[in-house]
Write an enzyme that holds these catalytic residues in place. Structure first.
Site, PDB file in Angstrom:
ATOM      1  N   TYR A 286      26.096  27.182  11.942  1.00  0.00           N
ATOM      2  CA  TYR A 286      27.539  27.421  12.083  1.00  0.00           C
ATOM      3  C   TYR A 286      27.842  28.794  11.460  1.00  0.00           C
ATOM      4  O   TYR A 286      28.655  28.913  10.554  1.00  0.00           O
ATOM      5  CB  TYR A 286      28.379  26.345  11.386  1.00  0.00           C
TER       6      TYR A 286
ATOM      7  N   CYS B 175      34.794  23.043   4.332  1.00  0.00           N
ATOM      8  CA  CYS B 175      36.247  23.212   4.189  1.00  0.00           C
ATOM      9  C   CYS B 175      36.947  21.868   4.229  1.00  0.00           C
ATOM     10  O   CYS B 175      38.168  21.811   4.303  1.00  0.00           O
ATOM     11  CB  CYS B 175      36.780  24.150   5.268  1.00  0.00           C
TER      12      CYS B 175
ATOM     13  N   CYS C 128      52.707  25.726   3.264  1.00  0.00           N
ATOM     14  CA  CYS C 128      52.532  25.739   1.810  1.00  0.00           C
ATOM     15  C   CYS C 128      53.071  24.469   1.164  1.00  0.00           C
ATOM     16  O   CYS C 128      54.089  24.497   0.474  1.00  0.00           O
ATOM     17  CB  CYS C 128      53.215  26.970   1.216  1.00  0.00           C
TER      18      CYS C 128
ATOM     19  N   GLN D  44      36.488  34.189   7.610  1.00  0.00           N
ATOM     20  CA  GLN D  44      37.211  33.523   6.512  1.00  0.00           C
ATOM     21  C   GLN D  44      38.535  34.244   6.268  1.00  0.00           C
ATOM     22  O   GLN D  44      38.595  35.469   6.335  1.00  0.00           O
ATOM     23  CB  GLN D  44      36.365  33.549   5.234  1.00  0.00           C
TER      24      GLN D  44
ATOM     25  N   GLU E   5      25.399  29.492  16.259  1.00  0.00           N
ATOM     26  CA  GLU E   5      26.868  29.446  16.334  1.00  0.00           C
ATOM     27  C   GLU E   5      27.264  29.163  17.785  1.00  0.00           C
ATOM     28  O   GLU E   5      26.628  29.651  18.719  1.00  0.00           O
ATOM     29  CB  GLU E   5      27.409  30.804  15.846  1.00  0.00           C
TER      30      GLU E   5
HETATM   31  N1  SAH Z   1      29.800  30.632   8.203  1.00  0.00           N
HETATM   32  C1  SAH Z   1      30.826  31.325   8.932  1.00  0.00           C
HETATM   33  C2  SAH Z   1      31.629  30.422   9.879  1.00  0.00           C
HETATM   34  C3  SAH Z   1      32.106  29.115   9.329  1.00  0.00           C
HETATM   35  S1  SAH Z   1      33.370  28.294  10.263  1.00  0.00           S
HETATM   36  C4  SAH Z   1      31.743  32.059   7.998  1.00  0.00           C
HETATM   37  O1  SAH Z   1      31.765  31.789   6.803  1.00  0.00           O
HETATM   38  O2  SAH Z   1      32.456  32.947   8.461  1.00  0.00           O
HETATM   39  C5  SAH Z   1      32.506  27.224  11.301  1.00  0.00           C
HETATM   40  C6  SAH Z   1      31.886  27.886  12.501  1.00  0.00           C
HETATM   41  O3  SAH Z   1      31.235  26.873  13.247  1.00  0.00           O
HETATM   42  C7  SAH Z   1      32.855  28.562  13.458  1.00  0.00           C
HETATM   43  O4  SAH Z   1      32.422  29.884  13.684  1.00  0.00           O
HETATM   44  C8  SAH Z   1      32.748  27.725  14.739  1.00  0.00           C
HETATM   45  O5  SAH Z   1      32.894  28.497  15.906  1.00  0.00           O
HETATM   46  C9  SAH Z   1      31.360  27.165  14.626  1.00  0.00           C
HETATM   47  N2  SAH Z   1      31.064  25.892  15.320  1.00  0.00           N
HETATM   48  C10 SAH Z   1      31.901  24.869  15.576  1.00  0.00           C
HETATM   49  N3  SAH Z   1      31.222  23.857  16.143  1.00  0.00           N
HETATM   50  C11 SAH Z   1      29.921  24.245  16.239  1.00  0.00           C
HETATM   51  C12 SAH Z   1      28.730  23.612  16.719  1.00  0.00           C
HETATM   52  N4  SAH Z   1      28.745  22.395  17.219  1.00  0.00           N
HETATM   53  N5  SAH Z   1      27.582  24.324  16.643  1.00  0.00           N
HETATM   54  C13 SAH Z   1      27.546  25.564  16.134  1.00  0.00           C
HETATM   55  N6  SAH Z   1      28.646  26.202  15.665  1.00  0.00           N
HETATM   56  C14 SAH Z   1      29.818  25.549  15.709  1.00  0.00           C
END
Ligand code: SAH
Length: 502
Positions: free
Chosen positions: A342, A457, A80, A313, A363
Site C-alpha cells: 500500500y 489510520c 473538527c 499524507q 499500490e
Molecule cells: N504508504 C503511503 C500510502 C498509504 S494510504 C503513504 O504513506 O503515503 C493507503 C494506500 O493504499 C493508498 O495509496 C491506496 O490507493 C492504496 N490501496 C488501497 N487499497 C489497496 C489494495 N487493495 N492494494 C494496494 N493498495 C491499495
C-alpha cells in the site's frame, strides 16, 4: 425517559467518535460536543432500549478540559469534532483509543507497557496540505463552497478554516465569485447532487508545504470546463481568479511573518471527471488544463511529485515523525530486503530504500505507481521496484510465481534473486481504513519476515489484524501513536510486530 425530555447530566467518559458519555438512571447517554467533566443540560433526541442520544442544550459548569473553539463553525462542521477539547486532552483521548482497541479487539494484554507516548503537533492549526471543498446551491439558489455539516450533505459556506493551509481561505473566496458568475450565466454550472445535474461538484486544493507549489483540481460532472459553456472563458477566468487569490495571500503581512510561510506558486490546474451518481469525490480520469501534472514537496530530504489522484499524507510535519518511526521500527542496517505494501507514491518506500538493499512497493492506483517510479528517479534511488495492483493479488502472485518459476524478477541495482523478495527481512504495510485483506495476511505469514511494521489510520482494523498476526506467530513489540489530524477524532499509529522463531 422519552424523546425531547431534558436532563442535567455530568459527562464521565468519551466514546469512540469523541462524543461525551453520561448516565441517567444507569443508562448511557451519548452527547456530541461535550467533554469529560462537563455538567450539561441535554435534550434526548433518540431513546433506545439500553442507551440514548442527547443534544447539548447548555453547559451548566464547563469541564476544566473545555476550550473555546477557534472556529465559529466547529460545532456544525463534520471536520473538527474535538475542537472544544484542549489539545492535550485530545491527545490523551487518541492514545487511549489505540490502547482500548488493541486490548479489546486485538486481545493484547498490558498493551500500555509497549506503547510510546503520543507524538502531538507543535502547533495543531493550519497543518493540512489538502482540502476537498464540496460545491452546491442552497435552497435560495446561492452558491455554497465549504464543508459538509456533520453527518449530512448540507454545505457550510466557508470563510475560514483553521486546519487547512491559510491560502485556502483566499482561494475559496475567489472561487466562490467565479462559481457564482458562471452559475448566473449558465444556470447549470453548479452540480446538484439530488438531480445529478450541473457541472462543478468539488474543488480539490493541495499545497506543497516546503515548496509552496499549489495544485487546484476541479471535479466535474462533464468532460471539461471550457467546452461546457461553448467557449473557453470559464477556464481562463478560473486561472485568473486563482492567480489573484494567490497574489493576495502572498502580499498579506499577517501571514508573511509566520514561521510556516512560504510564497505560494500556482503550478498545476486540472479537472477530474466524475459523471457518476456517487458519494465518491474523485472520478477515474484527470486532465491537466494548465501547468504541471503534479506538484512537488519534500519529506526530509526526499522530493516527491504528487498527482491529483495520488494519496499523500495530509500533515507533512507529522508525516516526517511517522515515517521516521516506521523506518526506526524496521531496524535496517543497509542489507535488508523490504516490502512496502500500500505504498502510494512511494513515500515510505524511498525512506526505507536509503537504508536497505532492496525495496519492493505495491499500490492499487496506477497514477500513484507512476509517481512512485518517477520519485525514485528524481531522488537517484535505484534499489526500488514498484508493482501496480491489489496488494492481496500482486503479492501472492509474486510469491507463487517466484516459487514456481524461480525467475529473476528484480530490475534495480544491487539486484537479488527473487528468493529474497519472497522472504524479505522486513514488511511494511500502510493500508487504508479497512485494514489488510486476509489473503495478504496469509501471504505475509508465508513470506515470514523477521519484522512487520504496520502503519495504520484506523486502530480498530489494526487491532483486528494484529489479532490475526499474533495467531500467525508474530508478537506485538512496539506501538507508536502520531497525531496527524488535530481536532478530528482520527489517529495514526505505527506498530512493530516481530516474528517468533527467527
Ligand atoms: N504508504 C503511503 C500510502 C498509504 S494510504 C503513504 O504513506 O503515503 C493507503 C494506500 O493504499 C493508498 O495509496 C491506496 O490507493 C492504496 N490501496 C488501497 N487499497 C489497496 C489494495 N487493495 N492494494 C494496494 N493498495 C491499495
Amino acid at each position: 425517559m422519552k424523546k425531547n425530555d431534558i436532563y442535567e447530566i455530568t459527562i464521565e467518559d468519551i466514546g469512540n467518535d469523541g462524543e461525551g458519555i453520561g448516565h441517567i438512571e444507569g443508562m448511557a447517554i451519548f452527547v456530541k460536543d461535550t467533554v469529560v467533566g462537563d455538567e450539561a443540560k441535554v435534550k434526548l433526541v433518540k431513546v433506545k432500549k439500553n442507551y440514548a442520544y442527547g443534544r447539548l442544550e447548555e453547559i451548566i459548569k464547563p469541564s476544566p478540559f473545555r476550550v473555546n473553539p477557534v472556529c465559529a463553525n466547529a460545532r456544525r462542521c463534520g471536520g473538527c469534532a474535538l475542537m472544544h477539547m484542549s489539545y492535550d486532552k485530545q491527545l490523551d483521548y487518541k492514545w487511549n483509543k489505540v490502547k482500548n482497541c488493541l486490548e479489546r479487539i486485538g486481545g493484547v494484554k498490558d498493551v500500555a507497557s509497549i506503547m510510546e507516548p503520543i507524538c502531538g503537533m507543535k502547533e495543531p492549526y493550519h497543518y493540512r496540505n489538502k482540502m476537498q471543498f464540496p460545491v452546491g446551491l442552497d435552497k435560495e439558489g446561492n452558491v455554497q463552497i465549504g464543508f459538509y455539516a456533520g453527518r449530512t450533505h448540507s454545505i457550510i459556506d466557508l470563510n475560514e478554516c483553521h486546519i487547512g493551509h491559510p491560502v485556502n481561505d483566499f482561494l475559496v473566496k475567489h472561487l466562490r465569485g467565479w462559481l457564482k458568475k458562471w452559475q448566473d450565466k449558465t444556470g447549470c454550472f453548479i452540480y446538484d447532487e439530488e438531480k445529478h445535474q450541473g457541472l462543478v461538484r468539488h474543488i480539490l486544493i493541495r499545497v506543497g508545504f516546503t515548496t509552496g507549489e499549489l495544485m487546484v483540481c476541479v471535479i466535474i460532472n462533464g468532460n471539461g470546463i471550457g467546452k461546457y459553456v461553448g467557449d473557453i472563458k470559464a477556464e481562463e477566468e478560473l486561472r485568473e481568479c486563482i492567480d489573484e487569490a494567490v497574489k493576495q495571500y502572498n502580499m498579506n503581512q499577517a501571514y508573511a511573518t509566520k514561521d510556516y510561510f512560504v510564497e505560494i506558486k500556482f503550478t498545476s490546474l486540472s479537472v477530474n471527471i466524475n459523471r457518476e451518481k456517487t458519494n465518491r469525490i474523485l472520478g477515474d480520469k484527470c486532465t491537466t488544463l494548465w501547468g504541471n501534472d503534479y506538484i512537488s514537496d519534500y519529506i526530509g530530504d526526499i522530493k516527491f511529485n504528487i498527482s491529483p489522484m495520488s494519496f499523500y499524507q495530509v500533515n507533512p510535519a507529522q508525516t516526517k515523525v511517522l515515517y521516521d518511526k516506521a523506518v526506526d521500527y524496521a531496524e535496517l542496517n543497509g542489507d535488508e530486503v523490504v516490502w512496502d505494501m500500500y505504498c502510494g507514491i512511494g513515500t515510505i518506500s524511498l525512506c526505507l530504500a536509503k537504508k536497505a538493499r532492496k525495496v519492493y512497493g505495491v499500490e492499487i492506483v496506477p497514477q500513484a505507481i507512476e509517481d512512485a517510479k518517477e520519485n525514485a528517479k528524481l531522488n537517484d534511488i535505484d534499489n526500488t521496484e514498484f508493482f501496480c495492483g491489489k496488494a492481496e493479488e500482486v503479492v501472492p502472485e509474486f510469491y507463487q510465481g517466484a516459487l514456481n518459476k524461480n525467475v529473476l524478477m528484480c530490475d534495480g541495482a544491487g539486484v537479488d534473486n527473487v528468493n529474497s523478495g519472497k522472504h524479505p527481512d522486513v514488511i511494511v504495510v500502510d493500508p487504508p481504513r479497512k485494514g489488510c485483506d486476509s489473503v495478504l495476511l496469509d501471504t505475509i505469514e508465508n513470506m515470514a519476515p523477521k519484522r512487520l511494521v504496520y502503519v495504520s489510520c484506523d486502530p480498530a482494523t489494526l487491532a483486528r489484524d494484529v489479532k490475526i498476526l499474533v495467531e500467525k506467530g508474530f508478537v506485538l513489540k512496539k506501538v507508536g501513536v502520531v497525531d496527524q489530524f488535530g481536532h478530528s477524532t482520527h489517529v495514526e499509529c505505527v506498530t512493530l510486530l516481530q516474528r517468533k522463531n527467527t
